[in-house]
Design an enzyme around this catalytic site. Structure first.
Site, PDB file in Angstrom:
ATOM      1  N   GLU A 171       0.567  15.375-126.375  1.00 56.88           N
ATOM      2  CA  GLU A 171       0.663  15.622-128.259  1.00 56.88           C
ATOM      3  C   GLU A 171      -0.089  16.993-128.719  1.00 56.88           C
ATOM      4  OE1 GLU A 171       1.378  11.893-130.122  1.00 56.88           O
ATOM      5  OE2 GLU A 171       1.719  10.032-128.393  1.00 56.88           O
TER       6      GLU A 171
ATOM      7  N   PRO B 261       4.297  19.361-116.512  1.00 58.10           N
ATOM      8  CA  PRO B 261       4.751  20.212-115.963  1.00 58.10           C
ATOM      9  C   PRO B 261       3.939  22.386-116.644  1.00 58.10           C
ATOM     10  CG  PRO B 261       6.762  19.182-116.160  1.00 58.10           C
ATOM     11  CD  PRO B 261       5.521  18.628-117.191  1.00 58.10           C
TER      12      PRO B 261
ATOM     13  N   HIS C 251       8.601  -4.317-129.824  1.00 58.98           N
ATOM     14  CA  HIS C 251       7.994  -2.954-129.987  1.00 58.98           C
ATOM     15  C   HIS C 251       6.802  -3.429-129.811  1.00 58.98           C
ATOM     16  CE1 HIS C 251       5.228  -0.299-132.371  1.00 58.98           C
ATOM     17  NE2 HIS C 251       5.258   0.395-131.309  1.00 58.98           N
TER      18      HIS C 251
ATOM     19  N   GLU D  67       3.141  -1.837-130.036  1.00 56.88           N
ATOM     20  CA  GLU D  67       1.466  -1.476-129.439  1.00 56.88           C
ATOM     21  C   GLU D  67       0.977  -1.910-128.755  1.00 56.88           C
ATOM     22  OE1 GLU D  67       1.596   1.683-130.715  1.00 56.88           O
ATOM     23  OE2 GLU D  67      -0.491   0.949-129.897  1.00 56.88           O
TER      24      GLU D  67
ATOM     25  N   HIS E 204       5.737   5.041-125.215  1.00 54.83           N
ATOM     26  CA  HIS E 204       4.975   5.869-126.080  1.00 54.83           C
ATOM     27  C   HIS E 204       3.221   6.126-125.382  1.00 54.83           C
ATOM     28  CE1 HIS E 204       7.771   7.554-129.193  1.00 54.83           C
ATOM     29  NE2 HIS E 204       8.493   6.810-128.277  1.00 54.83           N
ATOM     30  N   GLU E 205       2.695   7.650-126.397  1.00 59.35           N
ATOM     31  CA  GLU E 205       1.758   7.485-125.943  1.00 59.35           C
ATOM     32  C   GLU E 205       1.323   6.956-123.578  1.00 59.35           C
ATOM     33  OE1 GLU E 205       1.741   5.573-128.334  1.00 59.35           O
ATOM     34  OE2 GLU E 205       2.577   7.245-129.463  1.00 59.35           O
TER      35      GLU E 205
ATOM     36  N   GLU F  28       7.821   8.681-124.760  1.00 61.59           N
ATOM     37  CA  GLU F  28       7.398  10.070-125.639  1.00 61.59           C
ATOM     38  C   GLU F  28       6.710  10.891-124.559  1.00 61.59           C
ATOM     39  OE1 GLU F  28       5.125   9.855-129.940  1.00 61.59           O
ATOM     40  OE2 GLU F  28       4.439   9.278-128.077  1.00 61.59           O
TER      41      GLU F  28
ATOM     42  N   GLU G 139       7.741  12.433-134.907  1.00 61.58           N
ATOM     43  CA  GLU G 139       6.458  11.986-135.873  1.00 61.58           C
ATOM     44  C   GLU G 139       5.301  12.752-136.681  1.00 61.58           C
ATOM     45  OE1 GLU G 139       5.138   9.022-133.521  1.00 61.58           O
ATOM     46  OE2 GLU G 139       3.421  10.126-132.350  1.00 61.58           O
TER      47      GLU G 139
HETATM   48  C1  NOJ Z   1       3.438   6.146-132.374  1.00 57.87           C
HETATM   49  C2  NOJ Z   1       4.464   5.985-131.626  1.00 57.87           C
HETATM   50  O1  NOJ Z   1       4.232   7.451-131.395  1.00 57.87           O
HETATM   51  C3  NOJ Z   1       5.307   5.755-132.920  1.00 57.87           C
HETATM   52  O2  NOJ Z   1       6.960   5.884-132.107  1.00 57.87           O
HETATM   53  C4  NOJ Z   1       5.119   4.413-133.657  1.00 57.87           C
HETATM   54  O3  NOJ Z   1       5.909   4.612-134.343  1.00 57.87           O
HETATM   55  C5  NOJ Z   1       3.464   4.457-133.670  1.00 57.87           C
HETATM   56  N1  NOJ Z   1       2.195   4.854-132.427  1.00 57.87           N
HETATM   57  C6  NOJ Z   1       3.202   3.094-133.588  1.00 57.87           C
HETATM   58  O4  NOJ Z   1       3.352   1.977-133.061  1.00 57.87           O
HETATM   59 CA    CA Z   2       3.219   9.361-130.240  1.00 57.78          CA
END
Ligand code: NOJ
Ligand code: CA
Length: 692
Positions: A179, A196, A381, A383, A461-462, A480, A486
């Site tokens: 990022e 890349p 979701h 996380e 994501h990540e 992502e 964000e």
């Molecule tokens: C980072 C993610 O890129 C984002 O989309 C998400 O809302 C937050 N983490 C929380 O999970």
């Molecule tokens: Ca992120």
């Protein structure tokens, strides 16, 4: 020997075995692309294996080393001789279940060399595929006496470039994973970079270095040593070494996409062509589409993920959002923060997240039932805050709960600094791994395969970077893996006017991105705070695009799931612009990048997969510019209604970002469309075929 065999039976896999599979004594072997422009030369001169690449007789990659070293075995690095050569060709067209292009042509010549280390005797293969749009090569190490379990300590692969080439790159092995904003330097000034990496050679040729099919191996970064010398640098494992494997194994493909210009790289299918075909069979349970969500409100501090402020993910708020989705034709509603674990500093809550228990004010069954009534699905979701073991321990129950509640897409998240993914190994030892390290590469595929059993698609994501595995695992639909929208919320320097002009020629070459476009309030930090305690982010938070440019991202940044990320109230305030987001599809029959320059602008056309509509989009960096586009991709002889959303005369990302003109004209394929793009501006056109 140059391969000139070609075979062009569309839809038929055509493999022509070359006569020459005998022992050869020359030190140099060659394979050319089907169109004869690209030539790869492999040499075993002096017992060292190396390669070089030219295009139209001009050097692209100078002589560069090949091979690898092991911890407890002799390496595949010296005393080497090519003992066997096999040359074959293929020309086949395959179909993507969803994507930027429905049909993809895989036309290449393949050279498979058997290479022998003389003492002690060790054998391996170097497989090179030469396509018209670049090359890929990989190592295949068979099972053999003296080589069972190996620990790779070094991959010797080099990519020696012209040191004066311009390179667009983000740093590797830094805390924020992928990022980062892009650097533009000469090759000579590069630091260690994620792939890349895109480059422009002094003669104008464009090149992108990446990898394909990253499976059970560590991700490759590009380490700059000196001058033109770039070397593969694999993410280390926490328990020592870089990669641990049993023989036989194959490495990911090392890829070099080559094109005359920047759009040529966007039009390349090389990464997908180097991945294995679909292993999942029918994935029609995943349908590309658009979604909204309980998401931006947390990022701009209107609401919180946990119960330590104003909780966003309530039953009531989700139902309200589902109604909005149903009214405007969205397929899904993402809900973040419904599950226990978010309170306090959730970045460090990896150990405490539950993936099945909800906060008291969120009733998943009730929400799912409402979704069934209005025809909208929840988007799940997970996380993990980087604790991949805590996640895997709960994963069966977590996916079952979602499947029982009609969830067909799950967004996963791995917020943890690079090298800090928590993983408890088979001996119970806690390790901290890199996002592109071998253990996380394996973790992602376990999640994707588990998810498929529950008919769930994954948007990570990540994540680990994309290497085209969506071809093999078509439920790995998006991710992502770059700086997305964000960052424009957080009071840190925003992404800026040229970021997406870099993304489309770098990160996007690897595959779909959940960028989350669609900001209609371009200055969210200037809103009145909801409460004094919640406050707002610093005023630096802003979207440095015009409104037309935000719309253009639905076409320029490909993903089969596209989010409309802003608040419902902001969409309600601009219904005409919102109409474009409602209309634009997320699945394409065909895509053609038409013109552009890395970091500057892109013009691209895509044909809807389900209608005969085309969409044309353009965006620019901080420089205003006029782009003139021939629309000869339209069906000749037909009339099209062009619905145009473009920057107005005053549009400028700083001074007047909302100056948007919406207009309609009839057009035919013989015409050109001209757009004046404001500073960090854009334009997008829906072209609707008229019946005769
Ligand atoms: C980072 C993610 O890129 C984002 O989309 C998400 O809302 C937050 N983490 C929380 O999970
Ligand atoms: Ca992120």
């Amino acid at each position: 020997m140059i391969a000139r065999i070609s075979c062009s039976l569309l839809f038929f896999f055509c493999f022509v075995a070359n006569a020459d599979d005998s022992t050869v004594d020359s030190h140099v072997k060659q394979v050319g692309s089907p169109d004869g422009q690209i030539l790869v030369t492999i040499s075993d001169q002096g017992g060292l294996l190396s390669y070089s690449v030219s295009r139209n007789d001009k050097e692209v990659i100078q002589s560069s080393a090949l091979g690898m070293r092991f911890a407890k075995h002799h390496g595949l690095d010296a005393d080497l001789q090519i003992i066997k050569t096999e040359l074959t060709s293929a020309d086949a067209t395959w179909e993507q279940p969803w994507g930027e292009n429905r049909l993809v042509r895989d036309h290449h010549n393949r050279l498979r060399l058997t290479v022998q280390r003389k003492a002690p005797e060790l054998n391996f293969h170097l497989v090179v595929k030469a396509f018209d749009d670049g090359i890929g090569f990989r190592y295949e190490v068979p099972k053999q006496r003296g080589l069972n379990s190996v620990e790779i300590t070094e991959e010797l692969t080099e990519f020696n470039m012209n040191q004066d080439a311009t390179a667009w790159w983000i740093p590797a092995r830094q805390w924020n994973r992928y990022e980062y904003l892009y650097n533009t330097t000469t090759v000579d000034e590069m630091e260690m970079a994620h792939t890349p990496v895109t480059m422009k050679l002094p003669n104008g040729t464009h090149v992108s270095l990446h990898e394909a099919a990253l499976v059970n191996y560590s991700g490759m970064s590009i380490e700059h040593r000196r001058g033109a010398n770039l070397v593969a640098n694999l993410a280390p494992r926490a328990d020592g070494g870089l990669v641990k494997l049993e023989t036989p194994f194959v490495t990911p493909w090392r890829t070099i996409q080559i094109a005359d210009d920047a759009p040529g790289l966007v039009n390349s299918n090389l990464i997908l062509n180097l991945n294995e075909p679909n292993k999942m069979g029918d994935v029609s349970w995943f349908t590309p589409g658009k979604y909204i969500g309980i998401w931006w409100q947390q990022h701009i501090k209107d609401r919180t993920w946990g119960n330590d402020g104003i909780h966003a993910a309530t039953t009531e708020a989700t139902i309200e959002m589902m109604d909005f989705a149903a009214e405007h034709g969205f397929d899904g509603v993402l809900v973040e923060g419904w599950n226990i674990g978010w309170d306090g500093d959730w970045y460090n809550n990896g150990d405490v997240f539950s993936f099945t228990k909800s906060y008291d004010d969120f009733d998943i069954e009730k929400v799912a039932e409402h979704g069934r009534d209005v025809g909208v699905r929840l988007i799940g979701h997970h996380e993990t805050s980087g604790n991949i073991s805590n996640y895997e321990n709960q994963i069966d129950g977590a996916f079952k709960l979602y499947q029982d509640n009609d969830v067909a897409i799950v967004k996963t998240g791995y917020v943890a600094d690079a090298g800090k993914l928590k993983y408890i190994d088979k001996d119970g030892i806690t390790r901290f791994e890199f996002h592109d390290g071998q253990e996380n590469v394996k973790h992602h595929l376990r999640v994707v395969e588990k998810a498929a059993k529950h008919k769930i698609a994954i948007n990570a994501h990540e994540p680990v970077k994309d290497t085209g595995l969506r071809r093999t695992y078509p439920n790995w639909v998006s991710r992502e893996g770059a700086r997305g929208q964000e960052f424009n919320a957080w009071g840190v320097p925003p992404n800026g006017p040229n970021h997406v002009s870099n993304l489309v020629y770098t990160r996007m070459l690897s595959g779909p991105m959940d960028y989350t476009a669609g900001a209609f309030d371009l200055r969210p930090s200037e809103r009145e705070p909801i409460t004094k305690e919640m406050g707002r982010h610093d005023k630096r938070s802003k979207i440095e695009h015009t409104l037309a440019k935000e719309l253009s991202l639905y076409v320029t940044i490909y993903s089969p799931i596209q989010m409309a990320m802003d608040l419902a109230e902001n969409y309600r305030a601009r219904p005409q612009a919102f109409q474009f987001i409602k209309d634009v599809p997320a699945d394409w029959e065909k895509s053609i990048a038409l013109s552009g320059e890395v970091g500057e602008y892109l013009v691209i056309a895509r044909q809807d997969r389900n209608t005969s509509d085309w969409y044309l989009a353009a965006h620019t960096n901080e420089q205003a510019r006029t782009v003139s586009v021939s629309i000869d991709f339209l069906q000749e002889g037909d009339n099209y209604l062009a619905q145009i959303y473009r920057d107005g005369d005053n549009a400028d990302y700083e001074k007047d970002p909302y100056d948007l003109v919406i207009e309609e004209h009839m057009v035919t394929s013989k015409q050109k469309l001209t757009f004046n793009l404001g500073r960090s501006g854009g334009a997008v056109v829906r072209l609707i075929k008229q019946s005769h």
